[in-house]
Motif scaffolding. Sequence first.
Motif, PDB file in Angstrom:
ATOM      1  N   ALA A  43      33.301  30.253  40.733  1.00 43.49           N
ATOM      2  CA  ALA A  43      33.174  29.868  42.139  1.00 43.49           C
ATOM      3  C   ALA A  43      31.854  29.143  42.389  1.00 43.49           C
ATOM      4  CB  ALA A  43      33.282  31.099  43.043  1.00 43.49           C
ATOM      5  N   LEU A  44      30.766  29.647  41.816  1.00 47.17           N
ATOM      6  CA  LEU A  44      29.470  28.981  41.995  1.00 47.17           C
ATOM      7  C   LEU A  44      29.420  27.656  41.250  1.00 47.17           C
ATOM      8  CD1 LEU A  44      26.886  31.912  41.913  1.00 47.17           C
ATOM      9  CD2 LEU A  44      27.752  30.641  43.893  1.00 47.17           C
ATOM     10  N   ALA A  45      30.105  27.564  40.121  1.00 46.88           N
ATOM     11  CA  ALA A  45      30.175  26.285  39.402  1.00 46.88           C
ATOM     12  C   ALA A  45      30.878  25.242  40.274  1.00 46.88           C
ATOM     13  CB  ALA A  45      30.889  26.462  38.070  1.00 46.88           C
ATOM     14  N   ASP A  46      31.919  25.667  40.984  1.00 44.25           N
ATOM     15  CA  ASP A  46      32.612  24.743  41.883  1.00 44.25           C
ATOM     16  C   ASP A  46      31.719  24.348  43.060  1.00 44.25           C
ATOM     17  OD1 ASP A  46      34.820  24.761  40.250  1.00 44.25           O
ATOM     18  OD2 ASP A  46      36.106  25.889  41.634  1.00 44.25           O
ATOM     19  N   VAL A  47      30.970  25.297  43.614  1.00 47.54           N
ATOM     20  CA  VAL A  47      30.046  24.989  44.713  1.00 47.54           C
ATOM     21  C   VAL A  47      29.002  23.979  44.242  1.00 47.54           C
ATOM     22  CG1 VAL A  47      28.229  25.944  46.202  1.00 47.54           C
ATOM     23  CG2 VAL A  47      30.419  27.153  45.970  1.00 47.54           C
ATOM     24  N   ALA A  48      28.555  24.105  42.999  1.00 42.46           N
ATOM     25  CA  ALA A  48      27.542  23.189  42.459  1.00 42.46           C
ATOM     26  C   ALA A  48      28.044  21.749  42.393  1.00 42.46           C
ATOM     27  CB  ALA A  48      27.081  23.659  41.079  1.00 42.46           C
ATOM     28  N   GLU A  49      29.340  21.556  42.413  1.00 41.08           N
ATOM     29  CA  GLU A  49      29.915  20.212  42.375  1.00 41.08           C
ATOM     30  C   GLU A  49      29.933  19.537  43.750  1.00 41.08           C
ATOM     31  OE1 GLU A  49      30.985  18.551  39.585  1.00 41.08           O
ATOM     32  OE2 GLU A  49      30.096  20.231  38.496  1.00 41.08           O
ATOM     33  N   PHE A  71      30.240  35.069  50.724  1.00 39.90           N
ATOM     34  CA  PHE A  71      29.307  33.948  50.727  1.00 39.90           C
ATOM     35  C   PHE A  71      30.073  32.617  50.735  1.00 39.90           C
ATOM     36  CE2 PHE A  71      26.664  30.860  48.311  1.00 39.90           C
ATOM     37  CZ  PHE A  71      25.668  30.689  49.260  1.00 39.90           C
ATOM     38  N   LEU A  72      31.154  32.539  49.994  1.00 39.70           N
ATOM     39  CA  LEU A  72      31.962  31.318  49.989  1.00 39.70           C
ATOM     40  C   LEU A  72      32.490  31.006  51.388  1.00 39.70           C
ATOM     41  CD1 LEU A  72      34.000  31.835  46.690  1.00 39.70           C
ATOM     42  CD2 LEU A  72      31.944  30.420  47.022  1.00 39.70           C
ATOM     43  N   ARG A 126      40.339  28.969  47.003  1.00 40.18           N
ATOM     44  CA  ARG A 126      40.674  29.127  45.584  1.00 40.18           C
ATOM     45  C   ARG A 126      40.097  30.402  44.981  1.00 40.18           C
ATOM     46  NH1 ARG A 126      39.627  23.936  44.889  1.00 40.18           N
ATOM     47  NH2 ARG A 126      37.604  24.195  43.927  1.00 40.18           N
ATOM     48  N   HIS A 127      38.877  30.752  45.376  1.00 39.12           N
ATOM     49  CA  HIS A 127      38.150  31.819  44.678  1.00 39.12           C
ATOM     50  C   HIS A 127      37.972  33.125  45.452  1.00 39.12           C
ATOM     51  CE1 HIS A 127      36.976  29.327  41.261  1.00 39.12           C
ATOM     52  NE2 HIS A 127      36.675  28.365  42.110  1.00 39.12           N
ATOM     53  N   ALA A 128      37.999  33.068  46.758  1.00 33.48           N
ATOM     54  CA  ALA A 128      37.675  34.259  47.551  1.00 33.48           C
ATOM     55  C   ALA A 128      38.727  35.354  47.392  1.00 33.48           C
ATOM     56  CB  ALA A 128      37.529  33.888  49.025  1.00 33.48           C
ATOM     57  N   THR A 129      38.231  36.564  47.336  1.00 38.25           N
ATOM     58  CA  THR A 129      39.108  37.741  47.259  1.00 38.25           C
ATOM     59  C   THR A 129      39.052  38.550  48.552  1.00 38.25           C
ATOM     60  OG1 THR A 129      37.320  39.016  46.259  1.00 38.25           O
ATOM     61  CG2 THR A 129      38.871  37.914  44.756  1.00 38.25           C
ATOM     62  N   THR A 130      38.221  38.111  49.481  1.00 36.13           N
ATOM     63  CA  THR A 130      38.143  38.747  50.793  1.00 36.13           C
ATOM     64  C   THR A 130      38.785  37.821  51.811  1.00 36.13           C
ATOM     65  OG1 THR A 130      35.959  37.768  51.162  1.00 36.13           O
ATOM     66  CG2 THR A 130      36.018  40.028  50.271  1.00 36.13           C
TER      67      THR A 130
END
Length: 174
Positions: free
Chosen positions: A12-18, A109-110, A142-146
């Motif tokens: 998820a953080l790798a995707d945010v870095a993009e 955070f996402l 895509r990534h959040a579980t909440t």
Amino acid sequence: MSQTDDRRFPPALADVAEVEFVYRGEGDDIDFEPYDAFDSAEETTDWLRSWTGNPDLDGDAYRVFGQDGTGGLAAIWLARPGRPLAAQPVVFLGSEGENGVVAGNLSDFLWVLADGVGPMEATEFKAVEGTPNTALTAIAERHATTPRRPARQILAEARAEFPTFSEDLGKLCR
């Protein structure tokens, strides 16, 4: 991941870095420069010692993954022993001593980012509303579980769960 000493960067953080965060200093901008990897243990320890003035500390409780334009750092704080990185709170420690809990976990955070609020804005300016960002919303979806909730609610929940974060951090300073 089940071990909190793991330094593998979450997808998820790798995707945010993009995502390109354009900061113009106008109202709804997010002043955030995400990294594509965690700072090393050594870098994190050096930073924490410098930030607190306490040479006895190590940075083991933090995984730094981004900064604002002044050098304030966003990090995962390993506050829940034995829990995976994604279940740990996200915090911000500003270059001038500002600090606070931004989200109770990486998933939340996402959603905060998707709602247009960055870690510095949430901490320094107490911003709870921004302009939603479609690229960050897609990453959160895509990534959040909440479940998706407004940044205002996520920030309030995180601050209620960790009400003494700033005070406890202050006790580490020399």
